[in-house]
Enzyme design. Structure first.
Site, mmCIF file in Angstrom:
data_model
loop_
_atom_site.group_PDB
_atom_site.id
_atom_site.type_symbol
_atom_site.label_atom_id
_atom_site.label_comp_id
_atom_site.label_asym_id
_atom_site.label_seq_id
_atom_site.Cartn_x
_atom_site.Cartn_y
_atom_site.Cartn_z
ATOM 1 N N GLU A 109 58.374 50.167 56.248
ATOM 2 C CA GLU A 109 56.992 50.079 56.718
ATOM 3 C C GLU A 109 56.518 48.642 56.883
ATOM 4 O O GLU A 109 55.618 48.364 57.676
ATOM 5 C CB GLU A 109 56.048 50.836 55.773
ATOM 6 N N MET A 116 64.226 25.402 52.598
ATOM 7 C CA MET A 116 62.939 24.753 52.362
ATOM 8 C C MET A 116 62.688 24.588 50.856
ATOM 9 O O MET A 116 62.154 23.569 50.413
ATOM 10 C CB MET A 116 61.815 25.555 53.017
ATOM 11 N N PHE A 170 50.694 63.013 43.435
ATOM 12 C CA PHE A 170 51.960 62.499 43.960
ATOM 13 C C PHE A 170 51.690 61.608 45.179
ATOM 14 O O PHE A 170 51.004 62.016 46.109
ATOM 15 C CB PHE A 170 52.879 63.671 44.340
ATOM 16 N N GLN A 171 52.235 60.408 45.140
ATOM 17 C CA GLN A 171 52.100 59.414 46.211
ATOM 18 C C GLN A 171 50.637 59.049 46.504
ATOM 19 O O GLN A 171 50.262 58.820 47.643
ATOM 20 C CB GLN A 171 52.814 59.874 47.488
ATOM 21 N N LYS A 221 44.927 63.976 53.678
ATOM 22 C CA LYS A 221 45.718 64.934 54.450
ATOM 23 C C LYS A 221 44.881 66.120 54.943
ATOM 24 O O LYS A 221 45.046 66.573 56.078
ATOM 25 C CB LYS A 221 46.887 65.433 53.604
HETATM 26 C C1 LIG Z 1 58.549 36.691 51.151
HETATM 27 C C2 LIG Z 1 58.699 35.267 50.776
HETATM 28 N N1 LIG Z 1 59.300 34.953 49.596
HETATM 29 C C3 LIG Z 1 59.453 33.646 49.247
HETATM 30 C C4 LIG Z 1 59.013 32.646 50.067
HETATM 31 C C5 LIG Z 1 59.187 31.175 49.658
HETATM 32 N N2 LIG Z 1 60.082 30.488 50.604
HETATM 33 C C6 LIG Z 1 59.619 29.716 51.597
HETATM 34 S S1 LIG Z 1 60.831 29.095 52.560
HETATM 35 C C7 LIG Z 1 62.025 29.832 51.641
HETATM 36 C C8 LIG Z 1 63.468 29.675 51.993
HETATM 37 C C9 LIG Z 1 63.842 30.396 53.232
HETATM 38 O O1 LIG Z 1 65.241 30.372 53.389
HETATM 39 P P1 LIG Z 1 65.894 30.635 54.788
HETATM 40 O O2 LIG Z 1 65.329 31.852 55.403
HETATM 41 O O3 LIG Z 1 67.371 30.600 54.643
HETATM 42 O O4 LIG Z 1 65.368 29.431 55.660
HETATM 43 P P2 LIG Z 1 65.736 27.857 55.580
HETATM 44 O O5 LIG Z 1 64.635 27.180 54.844
HETATM 45 O O6 LIG Z 1 67.043 27.731 54.865
HETATM 46 O O7 LIG Z 1 65.815 27.446 56.991
HETATM 47 C C10 LIG Z 1 61.457 30.540 50.586
HETATM 48 C C11 LIG Z 1 62.221 31.273 49.566
HETATM 49 C C12 LIG Z 1 58.369 33.033 51.259
HETATM 50 N N3 LIG Z 1 57.855 32.139 52.108
HETATM 51 N N4 LIG Z 1 58.250 34.334 51.602
#
Ligand SMILES: Cc1ncc(C[n+]2csc(CCOP(=O)(O)OP(=O)(O)O)c2C)c(N)n1
Ligand SMILES: [Mg+2]
Lengths: 163, 597
Positions: free
Chosen positions: B77, B505, B139-140, B189
Site C-alpha cells: 500500500e 548519504m 479486527f483490522q 464497511k
Molecule cells: C525510509 C527512510 N529511512 C531512512 C532514511 C535515512 N537515509 C537517508 S539517505 C540514506 C541512504 C540511502 O542509501 P541509498 O539508497 O543506497 O542511496 P545513496 O545515498 O547510497 O546514493 C538513508 C538511510 C530515509 N531517508 N528514508
C-alpha cells in the site's frame, strides 16, 4: 504574553481534536480551553488561552486558520474585551473557620452553593486573576478541590465574532 | 445507462411530473461513480475486507464505460500512495488511493506523509470496520483519521451513506485548491453495503464557509515588490516547488528574462525555471551550487516564489542572507515569515501574482539598474568559474558520470523520479531539467522507497514518455516488490541503480562528522539485481566500467517496451559537494573532501 484566542468553527466530529492536535504538533501550549455550540447549532465557539510572543501567536493563528473547519477566529487580547472564568471550589469550613471563609466569599462576591457541617462549595465568577486571588486569600490549606471552567471571552463594543 | 439517457430522463421527469428522477446507488457504487464523475483515470490500491463492497463496485463497472476507473493493483500500500503521488506530480491532477482498514491503511501512511510534506493533491480512501464496531478494537480496526491528523490537509469519516457524494466532492476540492495536499476519506464497511441504496447526485460545485482559498494577491503589495525589484543591485530569484505545482513556470521565466536577474531553484522547484537557460544558477541549499549559495548570501534582494525557506535550503536562518530584503510570494499565509521574516509578503497564487508583476513592470517607468546587474553577473560568473559543479574522475566510475550519461541518453527530456540519498542529489545537480513536472522526488519527507512506485504513476500518466528512476541499492530495496506491478501493467521504466554498496548519504555524514565510523551504513549481502530483475520478468544489466556506461545506457533506452534495471557499480567513496556546513550561513560550504569556504 497571555493571549485569549476565540474560534468559531464547524460543530463537527473531529474538529476539536484537530485544534488541540495542532497545538501539540507544533509545540505550542494550551493553558485553558472551553468549547460549546453557539446559538447556531452548526457552529461551535472555542476559547483558549495560551502564552507566546507576537511571532508565536501569529504562527498559531495562521495555522488555526488553515484548519478546514475553522470559520473565523480572533485574538481577543488584542483589543478591549470581557473575560470570565467560573470556579467551583470546595473548602474546609468547620468551627471558627466557617465565618472567616464566609466573609472572604462575600468580599469576592462568591456564592455558597452547597453546605455540609464541615464543607462549603463556593461558586465564583471573574477574571482568572480574581479566581487566583481568592484562592490565595482563602489559603491553600482550606482548599479541598478546585474546578475551573477555563476562560470565556467576548470583545467589547460593536465587534462580534460571527458569520 | 449513458449520460444522455440520464439527462433526458431528468429533463422529462422534471418537466412532466415536476419530480426529479434521481438514481439510487449503494455507498460503494457512489464511491466509484464519484471517481468517474471527477474524471479519475487510475485508482491505485490493494483490496481487503473493509473495502470489498467497493472492489465489487469497481468490478461491476461496464467494460465499455467511457469514464471507467482503472484500478491498479500494487504490491504494497505504500507504493499505492507513492504511485498516486507520482501521477499527481507529473500531471497536476489529484492521485487517488484505495486501501483497506488497519494494516492496509497504516501501510499507506508513509506515502500520505510524503505527499503532505510536498503539498501533493491525493485522495486516500480507506476502509474502516463497520460503524457499530468502531472503538471495540475490532479486527483490522485502526483510527485512521486520528493517525493521519498531522499528515493530511483534511480528513472525513463517513457517517451516513447519503453524504458520500458531497464528501467526495469536497475532498477533491480541498485536495486540489489553495495549497494542495492529501485528503483522507475513511469509510466504515456498512456505509458501502450493496443493498442499501440512496439517491445519488454529484454536486456541481462546492462552497464551504470555512474554506475559501485565496485566488488573488494584494495588488498594493505586488506594486511595492515591483518597486523594490527595480531598485535592486544584487537580486536573486529563489523559486520553489510552488512554481511547479502552481503552473507558474511561464510567468516566472518571462519575469526573470524581462529583468535579467539570476534564478536559483530549490530541490522541489527544479524545472520550474529552465536549468539550461543562461539566467539559471542552479539549485541552492545544502547541496546547491557554489554560485547559487554565494549569490543568495551576498544578495540585496531575494524574490522568493513558492518556496518556503526550508532548513535544507537556508542553513542557519539567523545567519541567512544578512543584507537581503525579502519579497515572499506564497499561496499559504502560514509559510510566510515562518522561518525567515518577509519584508514584503504577498499571499496569493504565484501564477496570478507573477502575472500581475509582469503587467506592472511593463507599465512601470523604471528599469532595472543595468550597470549594477552587469557587475552582479560578473561576480556570479566569477564564483561559477572557481567553484562551479565539478568532480574528479578516477579508476572507478563516478555517480555523477552516471547521471550525465542518463542526461545524454534521454536528451534531457525524461521524467526522472528519484529515491533519497547521494544519488538523489547527484541527479538534482547534474540532470538539467528544462521543464516543470519532470523531476519527481520526495523533497520534504525524504522517503527512501519513493522512486520506483512514483515512476509507475508517471508512466501510467504518460505511457509514451521516457521515465527513469534514479535510485540507490539501499532505497530500491524498500519497494522492490513493485517490479511485479510493473510487469503486470507493462511499464517500461528504466531503473538507474547507482550502486555504491552503501547507504551513501549516511556514510558521507559519518565520514564528515563521526570520524569515519560507518555504523550500519554498509550494504552487505546485496542481491544479484540482474537475476532478481530477470526473475520478475524484466531485463537486467550490470555495468562496472565507465567506458561501457554510455553504450549500456543507449541499449537500455532502446528497449522501449521493456523495464530495464541498470545496476551500475560506482565509486563507494564519492561524496556530494558542495555541502553546507551545519549551523553556518548560506556561504559556508565544503567544496570537496579537503577544501571549505
Ligand atoms: C525510509 C527512510 N529511512 C531512512 C532514511 C535515512 N537515509 C537517508 S539517505 C540514506 C541512504 C540511502 O542509501 P541509498 O539508497 O543506497 O542511496 P545513496 O545515498 O547510497 O546514493 C538513508 C538511510 C530515509 N531517508 N528514508
Ligand atoms: Mg547506496
Amino acid at each position: 504574553m497571555r493571549r485569549i484566542i476565540s474560534i468559531l468553527m464547524e460543530n463537527e466530529p473531529g474538529a476539536l481534536s484537530r485544534v488541540v492536535g495542532l497545538f501539540s504538533q507544533r509545540g505550542y501550549n494550551i493553558e485553558t480551553l472551553t468549547v460549546a455550540p453557539t446559538e447556531d447549532a452548526t457552529l461551535s465557539r472555542l476559547t483558549l488561552t495560551t502564552y507566546g510572543d507576537d511571532r508565536t501567536i501569529e504562527r498559531i493563528t495562521k495555522h488555526l486558520n488553515k484548519l478546514i473547519e475553522v470559520v473565523k477566529l480572533v485574538d481577543l487580547s488584542e483589543g478591549e474585551h470581557v473575560e470570565r472564568e467560573i470556579m467551583l471550589i470546595k473548602l474546609k469550613a468547620s468551627g471558627a473557620q466557617r465565618a472567616e471563609v464566609k466573609r472572604t466569599v462575600d468580599i469576592f462576591r462568591g456564592q455558597i452553593v452547597d453546605v455540609t457541617s464541615t464543607v462549603y462549595v463556593v461558586q465564583l465568577t471573574g477574571t482568572s486573576d480574581k479566581l487566583d486571588a481568592f484562592i490565595a486569600a482563602i489559603g491553600e490549606a482550606q482548599v479541598l478541590e478546585v474546578v475551573r471552567s477555563g476562560v470565556s471571552g467576548i470583545a467589547r463594543g460593536e465587534k462580534t465574532l460571527s458569520l | 445507462m449513458p449520460t444522455w439517457v440520464q439527462n433526458a430522463l431528468l429533463y422529462i421527469g422534471h418537466s412532466l411530473f415536476e419530480v426529479k428522477v434521481v438514481e439510487k446507488l449503494s455507498g460503494a457504487e457512489m464511491v466509484v461513480r464519484a471517481l468517474q464523475d471527477e474524471g479519475v483515470e487510475y485508482l491505485f490500491g490493494y483490496p481487503g475486507g473493509a473495502v470489498l463492497h467497493i472492489y465489487d463496485a469497481i468490478f461491476q463497472q461496464p467494460k465499455d464505460h467511457e469514464n471507467k476507473v482503472h484500478h491498479i493493483l500494487v504490491r504494497h500500500e505504500q507504493a499505492a500512495a507513492h504511485a498516486a503521488d507520482g501521477y499527481a506530480r507529473a500531471t497536476g491532477k489529484p492521485g487517488v488511493v484505495l486501501v483497506t482498514s488497519g494494516p492496509g491503511a497504516t501501510n499507506a501512511v508513509t506515502g500520505i506523509a510524503t505527499a503532505y510534506m510536498d503539498s501533493i493533491p491525493l485522495i486516500v480512501i480507506s476502509g474502516q470496520v463497520r460503524s457499530d464496531w468502531i472503538g471495540d478494537d475490532a479486527f483490522q480496526e485502526t483510527d485512521m483519521v486520528g493517525v493521519c491528523r498531522p499528515i493530511v490537509k483534511h480528513s472525513f469519516m463517513v457517517q451516513r451513506t447519503e453524504d458520500i457524494p458531497e464528501i467526495m466532492k469536497k475532498a477533491f476540492y480541498i485536495a486540489t485548491t489553495g495549497r494542495p495536499g492529501p485528503v483522507l476519506i475513511d469509510i466504515p464497511k456498512d456505509k458501502t453495503a450493496p443493498h442499501l441504496k440512496y439517491p445519488y447526485e454529484y454536486p456541481k460545485s462546492v462552497k464551504m464557509r470555512s474554506y475559501m482559498p485565496i485566488t488573488k494577491g494584494h495588488s498594493g503589495q505586488t506594486r511595492k515588490a515591483v518597486d523594490e525589484l527595480l531598485k535592486a543591485k544584487k537580486p536573486v530569484i529563489y523559486a520553489g516547488g510552488g512554481v511547479v505545482m502552481g503552473e507558474a513556470s511561464e510567468e516566472l521565466t518571462a519575469l526573470a528574462r524581462k529583468l535579467g536577474y539570476p534564478v536559483t531553484n530549490t530541490l522541489m522547484g527544479l524545472g520550474g525555471y529552465p536549468a539550461t537557460d543562461e539566467l539559471s544558477i542552479g539549485m541552492l541549499g545544502m547541496h546547491g551550487t557554489y554560485e547559487a549559495n554565494m549569490a543568495m548570501h551576498n544578495s540585496d534582494l531575494i524574490l522568493a516564489v513558492g518556496s518556503r525557506f526550508d532548513d535544507r535550503a537556508t542553513n542557519d536562518t539567523s545567519k541567512f542572507c544578512p543584507n537581503a530584503k525579502v519579497i515572499h510570494i506564497d499561496i499559504d499565509p502560514a509559510t510566510i515569515s515562518k522561518n525567515v521574516t518577509a519584508d514584503i509578503p504577498i499571499v496569493g497564487p504565484v501564477k496570478q501574482v507573477l502575472g500581475e508583476m509582469l503587467t506592472m513592470l511593463d507599465e512601470h517607468s523604471g528599469k532595472p539598474d543595468e550597470k549594477a546587474i552587469a557587475s552582479w553577473w560578473e561576480e556570479i560568473n566569477g564564483w561559477r568559474k572557481v567553484h562551479g559543479l565539478r568532480y574528479e574522475t578516477g579508476d572507478m566510475m563516478k555517480p555523477q558520470q552516471v547521471v550525465q550519461a542518463l542526461y545524454k541518453a534521454t536528451k534531457g527530456d525524461a521524467y526522472v523520479t528519484s529515491d533519497v540519498g547521494q544519488h538523489q542529489m547527484f541527479a538534482a545537480q547534474y540532470y538539467l531539467f528544462d521543464k516543470p513536472r519532470r523531476w519527481i522526488n520526495s523533497g520534504g519527507l525524504g522517503t527512501m522507497g519513493f522512486g520506483l512506485p512514483a515512476a509507475m504513476g508517471v508512466q501510467f500518466a504518460f505511457p509514451e514518455a521516457v521515465v527513469a528512476c534514479v535510485t540507490g541499492e539501499g532505497s530500491i530495496q524498500m519497494n522492490i516488490q513493485e517490479l511485479s506491478t510493473c510487469l503486470q501493467y507493462g511499464l517500461p521504466i528504466k531503473i538507474i541503480n547507482i550502486n555504491n554498496q552503501a547507504l551513501g548519504m549516511v556514510k558521507q555524514w559519518q565520514d564528515m562528522q563521526y570520524g569515519g565510523r560507518h555504523s550500519q551504513s554498509y550494504m552487505d549481502s546485496l542481491p544479484d539485481f540482474v537475476k532478481l530483475t530477470e526473475s520478475y520478468g524484466h531485463v537486467g544489466m550490470r555495468v562496472d566500467k565507465a567506458e561501457d556506461l554510455e553504450a549500456a545506457m543507449e541499449k537500455a533506452f532502446s528497449l522501449k517496451d521493456r523495464l530495464v534495471f541498470m545496476d551500475i557499480y560506482v565509486d563507494p567513496e564519492e561524496h556530494v559537494y558542495p555541502m553546507h556546513i551545519a549551523d553556518g550561513s548560506m556561504r559556508d560550504m565544503w567544496l570537496n573532501k579537503t577544501e571549505r569556504t
